[in-house]
Design a protein around this motif. Structure first.
Motif, PDB file in Angstrom:
ATOM      1  N   ILE A  78     -71.233   7.612  -6.486  1.00 26.03           N
ATOM      2  CA  ILE A  78     -70.230   6.776  -7.147  1.00 26.03           C
ATOM      3  C   ILE A  78     -69.010   7.651  -7.384  1.00 26.03           C
ATOM      4  O   ILE A  78     -69.126   8.747  -7.923  1.00 26.03           O
ATOM      5  CB  ILE A  78     -70.732   6.221  -8.499  1.00 26.03           C
ATOM      6  N   ARG A  79     -67.867   7.144  -6.979  1.00 24.25           N
ATOM      7  CA  ARG A  79     -66.614   7.880  -7.191  1.00 24.25           C
ATOM      8  C   ARG A  79     -65.606   6.887  -7.753  1.00 24.25           C
ATOM      9  O   ARG A  79     -65.377   5.829  -7.176  1.00 24.25           O
ATOM     10  CB  ARG A  79     -66.112   8.472  -5.880  1.00 24.25           C
ATOM     11  N   ILE A  80     -65.018   7.263  -8.882  1.00 24.80           N
ATOM     12  CA  ILE A  80     -63.987   6.436  -9.504  1.00 24.80           C
ATOM     13  C   ILE A  80     -62.757   7.312  -9.682  1.00 24.80           C
ATOM     14  O   ILE A  80     -62.824   8.369 -10.307  1.00 24.80           O
ATOM     15  CB  ILE A  80     -64.438   5.869 -10.872  1.00 24.80           C
ATOM     16  N   ASP A  81     -61.646   6.865  -9.110  1.00 22.59           N
ATOM     17  CA  ASP A  81     -60.386   7.584  -9.257  1.00 22.59           C
ATOM     18  C   ASP A  81     -59.267   6.555  -9.384  1.00 22.59           C
ATOM     19  O   ASP A  81     -59.526   5.364  -9.571  1.00 22.59           O
ATOM     20  CB  ASP A  81     -60.151   8.571  -8.114  1.00 22.59           C
ATOM     21  N   ALA A  82     -58.038   7.003  -9.281  1.00 23.42           N
ATOM     22  CA  ALA A  82     -56.891   6.105  -9.446  1.00 23.42           C
ATOM     23  C   ALA A  82     -56.837   5.032  -8.358  1.00 23.42           C
ATOM     24  O   ALA A  82     -56.280   3.961  -8.565  1.00 23.42           O
ATOM     25  CB  ALA A  82     -55.592   6.906  -9.459  1.00 23.42           C
TER      26      ALA A  82
END
Length: 186
Positions: A78-82
């Motif tokens: 899981i990757r959450i960025d802008a």
């Protein structure tokens, strides 16, 4: 954009080895129980019991194989960025923050409900199979759902990252600024 998202902060989650090992022990315990059941069925001559045991061995053996495969997958899950969120178990595609209608805590799942789910189809053969078999039951957990127990980060950290990283409208930024000023002056 909010300050955290603009600063380049990134949230990443990986499969949790201890949690997956615990799940593997559980799956193997069910396989062992099904083996005992098969033995009992063979001794008593009950083919119904043997058939149920074989189904149990097959199902929980399949689950154990999936867990073993995940134990060796050390990629970011899981990757959450802008830019948005990527849930590898669904696909490698990044889902834009503006496409997420809401995120909900659904017990053992984090459910992401999208404005246009057809824009983000799954590339996972297992998820396609589950959607075909479970259809609406699967969708009730969200257009995209994240199984919480298997990751090294808690669900509240996922929600915090989604909130921190999502772009703010000018109105939201103004409200946040006024609230911060009001708190500072009191």
């Amino acid at each position: 954009m909010s300050g955290a998202a603009a600063s380049g902060e990134v949230f990443e989650a990986y499969y949790s080895i201890p949690r997956l090992l615990l799940a593997l022990v559980g799956a193997l315990a069910f396989v062992a129980a099904a083996l005992l059941m098969a033995n009992t069925g063979l001794v008593s001559g009950s083919w119904l019991v043997v058939g149920a045991a074989v189904a149990g061995i097959s199902f929980f053996g399949f689950v154990a194989a999936i867990i073993v495969r995940r134990l060796f997958d050390r990629r970011v899950q899981i990757r959450i960025d802008a830019k948005g969120i990527m849930v590898r178990e669904w696909s490698d595609q990044v889902i834009a923050h503006r496409s997420i209608r809401r995120a909900s805590d659904m017990g053992q799942f984090v459910g992401l409900f999208l404005h246009k789910p057809e824009k983000y189809p799954t590339t996972s053969p297992m998820r396609r199979f589950l959607l075909r078999v479970g259809g609406e039951l699967q969708r009730s957990a969200g257009d995209i759902y994240i199984v919480k127990y298997q990751y090294d980060r808690r669900a509240d950290a996922i929600f915090d990252a989604l909130d921190r990283m999502r772009p703010r409208s000018a109105f939201e930024e103004e409200v946040e600024r006024r609230v911060a000023n009001a708190r500072a002056s009191s």
